[in-house]
Design a protein around this motif. Structure first.
Motif, short mmCIF file in Angstrom:
data_model
loop_
_atom_site.label_atom_id
_atom_site.label_comp_id
_atom_site.label_asym_id
_atom_site.label_seq_id
_atom_site.Cartn_x
_atom_site.Cartn_y
_atom_site.Cartn_z
N VAL A 211 0.92 -1.26 0.01
CA VAL A 211 -0.12 -0.04 0.07
C VAL A 211 0.90 1.29 0.03
O VAL A 211 1.62 1.23 0.90
CB VAL A 211 -0.59 -0.01 1.32
CG1 VAL A 211 -1.85 1.31 1.25
CG2 VAL A 211 -1.66 -1.32 1.38
N ALA A 212 0.83 2.18 -0.86
CA ALA A 212 1.50 3.46 -0.99
C ALA A 212 1.11 4.62 -1.70
O ALA A 212 0.21 4.40 -2.57
CB ALA A 212 2.77 2.97 -1.87
N THR A 213 1.26 5.65 -1.06
CA THR A 213 1.00 7.00 -1.83
C THR A 213 2.34 7.13 -3.01
O THR A 213 3.06 7.81 -2.96
CB THR A 213 0.88 7.86 -0.76
OG1 THR A 213 2.10 7.98 -0.02
CG2 THR A 213 -0.02 8.20 -0.13
N LEU A 214 1.89 6.42 -4.03
CA LEU A 214 3.23 6.16 -4.80
C LEU A 214 3.33 7.15 -5.90
O LEU A 214 4.32 7.69 -6.26
CB LEU A 214 3.19 4.77 -5.42
CG LEU A 214 4.74 4.24 -5.71
CD1 LEU A 214 5.42 4.16 -4.60
CD2 LEU A 214 4.65 2.64 -6.47
N THR A 215 2.11 7.44 -6.71
CA THR A 215 2.35 8.28 -7.87
C THR A 215 1.31 9.15 -8.13
O THR A 215 -0.10 8.96 -7.98
CB THR A 215 2.30 7.35 -9.11
OG1 THR A 215 0.91 6.55 -9.36
CG2 THR A 215 3.59 6.53 -9.27
N GLY A 216 1.53 10.62 -8.34
CA GLY A 216 0.66 11.68 -8.70
C GLY A 216 -0.25 11.19 -9.78
O GLY A 216 -1.16 11.65 -10.08
N ALA A 217 0.32 10.51 -10.76
CA ALA A 217 -0.35 10.02 -11.79
C ALA A 217 -1.87 9.39 -11.70
O ALA A 217 -2.58 9.05 -12.60
CB ALA A 217 0.56 9.19 -12.84
N MET A 218 -1.73 8.65 -10.46
CA MET A 218 -2.94 8.04 -10.12
C MET A 218 -4.18 8.79 -10.01
O MET A 218 -5.27 8.50 -10.42
CB MET A 218 -2.62 7.33 -8.72
CG MET A 218 -3.47 5.90 -8.27
SD MET A 218 -3.01 4.62 -9.41
CE MET A 218 -4.51 4.61 -10.46
N ASN A 219 -4.12 9.91 -9.56
CA ASN A 219 -4.95 11.10 -9.70
C ASN A 219 -5.81 11.22 -11.08
O ASN A 219 -6.76 11.56 -11.26
CB ASN A 219 -4.64 12.31 -9.05
CG ASN A 219 -5.74 13.28 -8.60
OD1 ASN A 219 -6.96 12.86 -8.17
ND2 ASN A 219 -5.48 14.56 -8.94
N VAL A 220 -4.56 11.36 -12.05
CA VAL A 220 -4.97 11.64 -13.41
C VAL A 220 -5.81 10.41 -13.99
O VAL A 220 -6.74 10.55 -14.57
CB VAL A 220 -3.72 11.74 -14.40
CG1 VAL A 220 -4.03 11.96 -15.90
CG2 VAL A 220 -2.88 12.91 -13.71
N ALA A 221 -5.36 9.35 -13.44
CA ALA A 221 -5.94 8.13 -13.90
C ALA A 221 -7.25 7.89 -13.57
O ALA A 221 -8.16 7.66 -14.37
CB ALA A 221 -5.09 6.80 -13.72
N LEU A 222 -7.48 7.87 -12.17
CA LEU A 222 -8.75 7.40 -11.79
C LEU A 222 -9.38 8.33 -10.57
O LEU A 222 -10.28 8.28 -9.98
CB LEU A 222 -8.55 6.13 -10.80
CG LEU A 222 -8.02 5.01 -11.52
CD1 LEU A 222 -7.90 3.49 -10.57
CD2 LEU A 222 -9.29 4.57 -12.73
N GLY A 223 -8.65 9.55 -10.44
CA GLY A 223 -9.34 10.48 -9.24
C GLY A 223 -9.20 9.99 -7.96
O GLY A 223 -8.41 8.97 -7.79
N ASN A 224 -10.16 10.43 -7.18
CA ASN A 224 -10.08 9.91 -5.71
C ASN A 224 -11.33 9.06 -5.43
O ASN A 224 -11.59 8.84 -4.28
CB ASN A 224 -10.21 11.30 -4.83
CG ASN A 224 -11.50 11.99 -4.76
OD1 ASN A 224 -12.56 11.41 -5.65
ND2 ASN A 224 -11.67 13.16 -4.32
N VAL A 225 -11.99 8.17 -6.56
CA VAL A 225 -13.12 7.52 -6.33
C VAL A 225 -12.63 6.08 -6.08
O VAL A 225 -12.79 5.23 -5.13
CB VAL A 225 -14.07 7.47 -7.38
CG1 VAL A 225 -15.15 6.61 -7.06
CG2 VAL A 225 -14.63 8.85 -7.60
#
Ligand code: BES
Ligand code: MN
Ligand code: ZN
Length: 499
Positions: free
Chosen positions: A373-387
């Protein structure tokens, strides 16, 4: 705050505030709402008739009890449309209701359970306890003036069930829900704390406190031992910091000779980016870059309190990521514990570096399954947002188990790809692998990096960078750390227990 469940008649409860639920468009009241309405001489019916109560989801109407019931006040809570009565809806509305009650300065509350007969009583109890305990969470310990802290504090919420045969299951659910929510709130406390007050040393102390209180084993691997173990990848992140790194290991043993489930959480107590330094704007958010570590510590607290027949190993490699004269430089080559060499092209891609050794250590400890479990990449917000939580897995059964666990927890995953071609982006000219893959598919190349350190062990990676914080107060969420995916991790481990 305590949640409990009893069987009885809501109108008779000796508390300060009674809560009844009214559905939108209900033609007539039933159950506890009807009983309380009768005791109040039809006040609720009259307010519905006069358009003062609609039953819309989340509506809160406060009525003086005028001595007609022992309670001083009746709160009518809108339940929304009857067909929208799902478990997730119960949890969400419980969170909103709890905050509304606190705003009304309610101290002791009894809530009448209404029309839950078609739902499993244990699941209802769990969802409501989670909603109340999570919804009332707040992080206000650094406000020294009382007027800066939101007023009010709900002391106790009693669920009142009319059917005594449903009580044992309801109570089991309330107990489990409270444990799950308190573990999530522990994670929130650790993650919300600023980095000067949540150094690797302090995270390790908190893990030891949790272990002492719940009977877990806790070992802290110090820098010298990490060096002996060959954790050159993890230690390269710590090079720039004056704070000693702490590699936390928590063990829960109740599975006989079975191989442990491994939970690995990224524990960067502050991520400046290192020599590849981040811009100033918003950098304070990086105090939450140890949320993965906080999540596995929280999950272990709940696991220890629930007592499933399973072995679990939680690993939290903790360090700051700082620039300094001794910091790792772009281009440096480091060696992880499993012998693989890594070219550090960007010191801000540090999470995968600490996880590489976390995964290697978990494999050395013979874990059957690895979940990081990791706060790994800012790109995650681009891909899926916070849902939804971007979730990678090298094993279909493992992903299916995690998805089932998330559904039980009321959290949401989305499976992300790991096609072999993505690995080409992190091939290095000078080492076995490089720690960044350029601007494309940033979350996926990070996962491909980690996959290399899981080798052939079933492994999943939850990139929580976009879901770890909330700016809204909504349902179980309050501002700050969400504590997601603690409940998913716990349900996953429960699912791996011998029954
Ligand atoms: N901790 C960050 C990721 C992050 C960003 C978490 C925003 C939460 C909110 C991570 O260490 C990081 O800096 N990642 C870089 C990777 C890049 C340098 C390849 C990123 O996402 O920009
Ligand atoms: Mn970083
Ligand atoms: Zn980071």
């Amino acid at each position: 705050m305590e949640v409990r469940a009893i069987a009885g008649n809501l109108a008779e409860q000796q508390v300060e505030t009674l809560v009844v639920e009214v559905a939108e468009g209900a033609s007539r009241l039933s159950g506890p709402a009807a009983q309380v309405d009768a005791a109040l001489g039809g006040a609720i019916t009259a307010m519905i008739r006069d358009g003062l109560i609609s039953g819309r989801a989340g509506e809160v109407t406060s009525i003086a009890a005028l001595g007609r019931v022992p309670a001083r006040r009746v709160v009518v809570h809108g339940a929304g449309k009857a067909e929208a009565r799902t478990i997730d809806g119960f949890r969400t509305r419980a969170g909103n209701l709890a905050r509304a009650l606190r705003g009304l300065d309610a101290k002791s509350v009894a809530v009448g359970l209404q029309e839950t007969d078609s739902l499993d009583a244990e699941t209802v109890g769990r969802a409501l306890a989670e909603g109340f305990v999570l919804g009332l969470y707040r992080f206000d310990r650094h406000h020294t003036r009382a007027e800066d802290r939101p007023r009010g504090a709900v002391d106790a919420i009693t669920l009142v069930e009319a059917a005594p045969r449903r009580l044992p299951a309801l109570q089991r659910g309330v107990e489990a829900g409270t444990i799950l929510a308190e573990a999530t709130n522990l994670t929130r406390d650790l993650a919300n704390e600023p980095a000067n007050l949540m150094t690797p040393t302090i995270v390790a102390e908190r893990a030891q406190e949790v272990a002492a209180a719940t009977g877990l084993e806790c070992t802290i691997i110090e820098r010298a031992e990490a060096e002996r173990l060959g954790m050159g990848s993890y230690l390269s992140v710590a090079n720039g910091s004056v704070q000693p790194p702490k590699f936390i290991v928590l063990r829960y043993r109740n599975g006989g000779r079975t191989r442990p489930v491994g939970l690995i959480g990224k524990g960067i107590t502050f991520d400046t980016g290192g020599i590849s330094i981040k811009p100033a704007a918003g950098m304070e958010r990086m105090k939450g870059d140890m949320t993965g570590a906080a999540s596995v510590i929280g999950a272990m607290q709940a696991i220890a309190r629930l007592g499933p027949a399973v072995n679990v190993l939680a690993i939290a490699p903790c360090t700051e990521n700082m620039p300094s004269g001794s910091a790792t430089k772009p281009g440096d080559v480091v060696y992880a514990m499993d012998g693989q060499s890594i070219e550090v092209l960007n010191t801000d891609a540090e999470g995968r570096l600490v996880l590489a050794d976390g995964l290697a250590y978990a494999r050395r400890e013979n874990c059957s399954t690895l979940v990081d479990v990791a706060t790994l990449t800012g790109a995650m917000n681009v891909a899926l947002g916070n849902v939804r939580i971007g979730t990678f897995a090298n094993n279909d059964r493992l992903y299916a188990d995690l998805e089932r666990a998330a559904a039980a927890a009321g959290e949401r995953l989305w499976r992300m790809p790991l096609d072999a071609e993505y690995f080409d982006l992190i091939k290095s000219d000078v080492a076995d692998i490089k720690n960044t893959g350029g601007p494309s598919a940033g979350s996926i190349t990070a996962a491909k990096f980690l996959e290399r350190f899981a080798h052939d062990t079933p492994w999943a990676h939850l990139d929580i960078a976009a879901v770890s914080d909330s700016t809204a107060e909504k349902g179980v969420l309050v501002k700050g750390s969400t504590g997601s995916p603690v409940r998913t991790l716990v349900h996953f481990v429960l699912g791996r227990a011998r029954t």
